[in-house]
Every structure is written in C-alpha cells, then in structure tokens.
Design a protein around this motif. Structure first.
Motif, mmCIF file in Angstrom:
data_model
loop_
_atom_site.group_PDB
_atom_site.id
_atom_site.type_symbol
_atom_site.label_atom_id
_atom_site.label_comp_id
_atom_site.label_asym_id
_atom_site.label_seq_id
_atom_site.Cartn_x
_atom_site.Cartn_y
_atom_site.Cartn_z
ATOM 1 N N LYS A 159 0.826 -1.213 0.000
ATOM 2 C CA LYS A 159 0.000 0.000 0.000
ATOM 3 C C LYS A 159 0.858 1.262 0.000
ATOM 4 O O LYS A 159 1.749 1.393 0.834
ATOM 5 N N ALA A 160 0.556 2.187 -0.909
ATOM 6 C CA ALA A 160 1.193 3.520 -0.940
ATOM 7 C C ALA A 160 2.665 3.464 -0.572
ATOM 8 O O ALA A 160 3.088 4.073 0.419
ATOM 9 N N PRO A 161 3.473 2.753 -1.341
ATOM 10 C CA PRO A 161 4.883 2.593 -0.952
ATOM 11 C C PRO A 161 5.673 3.885 -1.092
ATOM 12 O O PRO A 161 5.363 4.746 -1.906
ATOM 13 N N MET A 162 6.698 4.003 -0.286
ATOM 14 C CA MET A 162 7.620 5.131 -0.358
ATOM 15 C C MET A 162 8.537 4.923 -1.559
ATOM 16 O O MET A 162 9.090 3.835 -1.740
ATOM 17 N N LEU A 163 8.685 5.930 -2.397
ATOM 18 C CA LEU A 163 9.573 5.823 -3.546
ATOM 19 C C LEU A 163 10.993 5.539 -3.077
ATOM 20 O O LEU A 163 11.453 6.109 -2.090
ATOM 21 N N GLU A 164 11.691 4.664 -3.793
ATOM 22 C CA GLU A 164 13.008 4.218 -3.355
ATOM 23 C C GLU A 164 13.980 5.378 -3.157
ATOM 24 O O GLU A 164 14.731 5.427 -2.171
ATOM 25 N N SER A 165 13.998 6.326 -4.100
ATOM 26 C CA SER A 165 14.919 7.460 -3.983
ATOM 27 C C SER A 165 14.583 8.324 -2.774
ATOM 28 O O SER A 165 15.480 8.870 -2.115
ATOM 29 N N LEU A 166 13.295 8.449 -2.453
ATOM 30 C CA LEU A 166 12.875 9.232 -1.297
ATOM 31 C C LEU A 166 13.305 8.539 -0.007
ATOM 32 O O LEU A 166 13.775 9.189 0.937
ATOM 33 N N ALA A 167 13.151 7.214 0.040
ATOM 34 C CA ALA A 167 13.589 6.456 1.216
ATOM 35 C C ALA A 167 15.090 6.598 1.417
ATOM 36 O O ALA A 167 15.564 6.820 2.536
ATOM 37 N N ALA A 168 15.844 6.491 0.326
ATOM 38 C CA ALA A 168 17.302 6.636 0.423
ATOM 39 C C ALA A 168 17.686 8.029 0.897
ATOM 40 O O ALA A 168 18.596 8.191 1.728
ATOM 41 N N ALA A 169 16.985 9.049 0.397
ATOM 42 C CA ALA A 169 17.280 10.423 0.800
ATOM 43 C C ALA A 169 16.950 10.649 2.269
ATOM 44 O O ALA A 169 17.684 11.350 2.982
ATOM 45 N N ALA A 170 15.859 10.053 2.736
ATOM 46 C CA ALA A 170 15.503 10.177 4.154
ATOM 47 C C ALA A 170 16.608 9.564 5.020
ATOM 48 O O ALA A 170 17.028 10.151 6.021
#
Length: 366
Positions: A159-170
């Motif tokens: 459900k509504a996954p976090m985009l991979e690049s956004l997760a890496a940036a976080a």
C-alpha cells in the motif's frame, strides 16, 4: 533532495558546480553520465547537455535543432522520444514545441540519409529533453530513460509505498552510516529497511536494472559499462556483525511484500522481519536510529484517528529508544508535531506533490 544528491556526487569524487532547488550541475563526459546513473540513489534522472541557444519562437527552435549533428548520437535505425519543460510566451502547449523539435531532427536525417529514426512516446530507447524558459533553450540527452528514482527490486509494492529514492534520501538525511543499528517499525513494503541494507553493503541501485537511455546512443560501449559494473561489485562490502537491521509491521501481508522485495534486492539475509505492533519492536542496545513512516491521514476524519498513533510513537521513543535518534517521516506536518517530543531538526522533503517533513528526535538516557 538536491543537497543530498550533491553529496552523492561528491562521494563519487566528482566536483559539483551548482546546486539548485531541483537540480545539481557538474562537468563530465559520457562515462560520467553512465556512472551517475548506476550509483545515484536519490536522483531522478541524469541529463547530458547536447546544445544550448537562444530561441524566441518555434521557428527559432526548429532552425537551431536542425543545425545540431544528431546523426553523430542517434542511430539511424534507432528510436527517440522527447520530453520537455517549456515556459515561453509564444508556446501554449509543450506538445507543439516537442513536435517542432522532432520535425527538425527528422528533417536533418532525411536531408543527410533519406531515412530517419522512428519516434514516439516510449522511453526504452533514446530519450531527449528540452528545457526552454523565455528565450533560453537547452537540449539534453536523457541518459536515464525510465527514472532511476525507482531502483528496480520492488516486485510487491503493497500500500502507498515510499519511492526508493525518497527512502534513500531520508536515510541519508539522518546521517546513518551503515555501522549502527537501523530499526524500522511500520515497515510496510520494506523500502526503508531495504535501502538501508543496500547502503550498508555498498550495493549500487544500478545493480537491478538492465536498460538505460545511454545504452541507445552511439557513444555507448558495452565494455565501458561492464567495467563500471565490475568496479561497483568489487566495492561491495560485508556489513558489521554487530549491526542489526530490524523491520516490523503488524500486518502479515505487508511483511510478505517486504520479504519478497528484500529477496529480489538480495538483502533478505541482512534484515530481520518481525510481525508485531510498532510499540513492541525490539530495540537492541547500542547506537543506531529508529525511523518510522506512519500514515498521513489524507482523507477527512483520518487525522483524528491517527492522532493516538503519532502520540504513541512519542511514548515508544521515550520508553524503548533511549540512546537512539528517532525519526518520523510524514506528509501530515500538524500530526508530526503531535509526537510529544521536541524535534531537534525538521528536514523539508517532498513526496510527489506532498510537502513532507523528516522530524528528528534525540532520545537521551534517563
């Protein structure tokens, strides 16, 4: 995320010339563009400038585009597509500017060879990008093609996954270096935990992808690509034995999705997946971070329902996470402020069009 991307570029021993809100600019050649595509975790695409000029009207655009030696870059039997950002008073629709650019390229090929490459909307071959603001126009080879923001291992998005690049940036914004514990309650499809494992093992995101825009330009040499891949594999490392990555979720279906994605990424052996409520997540002794990405409550009435969850996260931090740094990534800033702890940092980020914050909490030993 541009500052995070800029640091990624510097970590590759490349000099950054300019950092804007939405871009990072540097000097480099075709090999540099290939390397950036393979290594950058937090970027969207890599644009290699072909030519820039002044253009006031669509006819000016046509003349300049037709002068450029496209035949030196696009194979005659190839295929190209054009994307653009246009802000010019004489252009009402980007599609008109794209068509003018396409016509100019096609007419040049026809003049030189009486034949031209095919063109259309598909992004799996040669991709071109036009940035035209007022009278300044720059044309680029989009060496990425389909965005590198998706890292290619997610077979089950849940459900509504976090985009991979956004997760890496976080993760990069937390300063976590892959040598201390990484705890991810509410893990969902596992993107944060998987990105943490990839960072810890120094596995490049390009390891999971087989096609890029640069592969369909005449400058591409497979031996260069193979060399870059071999160097990246040689730079992978074992994670410290004392470091644990723990991902938990109360929903068994989310955990199955996370485990499938981790297996696809080849890091399932590095992550401990546990079915439990976030408040019951094991927090091992020693330094590390605890990061959660709770629901945002985008629909009416959901915010009140989620208030106890955000307040409960604060209690969990205080009671179970002493000595750690806690993080909450949310697109609901008012709810983020209800965690009940004073945030030491509030890092501005974007999830698509949603204005988000990564709240940092330093949790001291009592």
């Amino acid at each position: 995320m541009s500052e995070v991307v800029a640091q990624e570029v510097r970590d590759l021993n490349l000099k950054v010339d300019k950092v804007d809100r939405l871009s990072v600019e540097l000097q480099g050649d075709f090999l540099t563009a290939m390397k950036l595509n393979l290594h950058l975790r937090c970027a969207n695409r890599v644009l290699l400038e072909a030519v820039s000029f002044e253009a006031h009207t669509a006819n000016d655009l046509y003349k300049h585009v037709r002068k450029f030696e496209w035949e030196m870059h696009i194979p005659l039997n190839g295929y190209f597509t054009i994307d653009s950002f246009v802000h010019n008073d004489t252009i009402r629709d980007n599609r008109f500017a794209n068509q003018k650019m396409k016509d100019a390229i096609a007419d040049r090929f026809m003049r030189e060879y009486q034949k031209r490459p095919d063109s259309g909307p598909n992004r799996d071959k040669t991709c071109l990008y036009m940035h035209w603001v007022e009278n300044k126009c720059a044309l680029y080879f989009d060496t990425t093609g389909e965005t590198i923001a998706k890292h290619g291992y997610r077979v089950n998005p849940w459900k509504a996954p976090m985009l991979e690049s956004l997760a890496a940036a976080a993760i990069k914004n937390t300063g976590w270096n892959g040598e201390s514990h990484f705890i991810n309650p509410m893990c969902g499809s596992g993107t944060l935990a998987i990105e943490a494992a990839l960072i810890a093992a120094n596995i490049i995101p390009g390891m999971f992808r087989e096609n890029y825009g640069f592969m369909h330009l005449r400058a591409f040499r497979k031996e260069d690509f193979d060399q870059l891949m071999q160097e990246a594999i040689a730079a992978e490392k074992d994670v410290p034995s004392h470091m644990r990555i723990i991902a938990t979720d109360h929903d068994a279906r989310a955990l199955r999705a996370a485990e499938q994605n981790a297996e696809e990424a080849g890091v399932d052996h590095m992550i401990e997946f546990v079915k439990c409520d976030y408040s019951e997540t094991e927090v091992p002794f020693g330094p590390g971070i605890v990061i959660l990405n709770p629901e945002y409550g985008e629909r009416l009435g959901e915010e009140e329902e989620l208030l106890p969850v955000y307040q409960g996260i604060g209690d969990f931090f205080k009671q179970e996470c002493a000595g750690k740094r806690g993080y909450v990534f949310t697109g609901n800033i008012p709810l983020g402020k209800r965690v009940g702890l004073k945030a030491s940092r509030r890092i501005e980020m974007q999830n698509g069009r949603i204005d988000c914050r990564l709240f940092e909490y330093k949790i001291y030993q009592s």
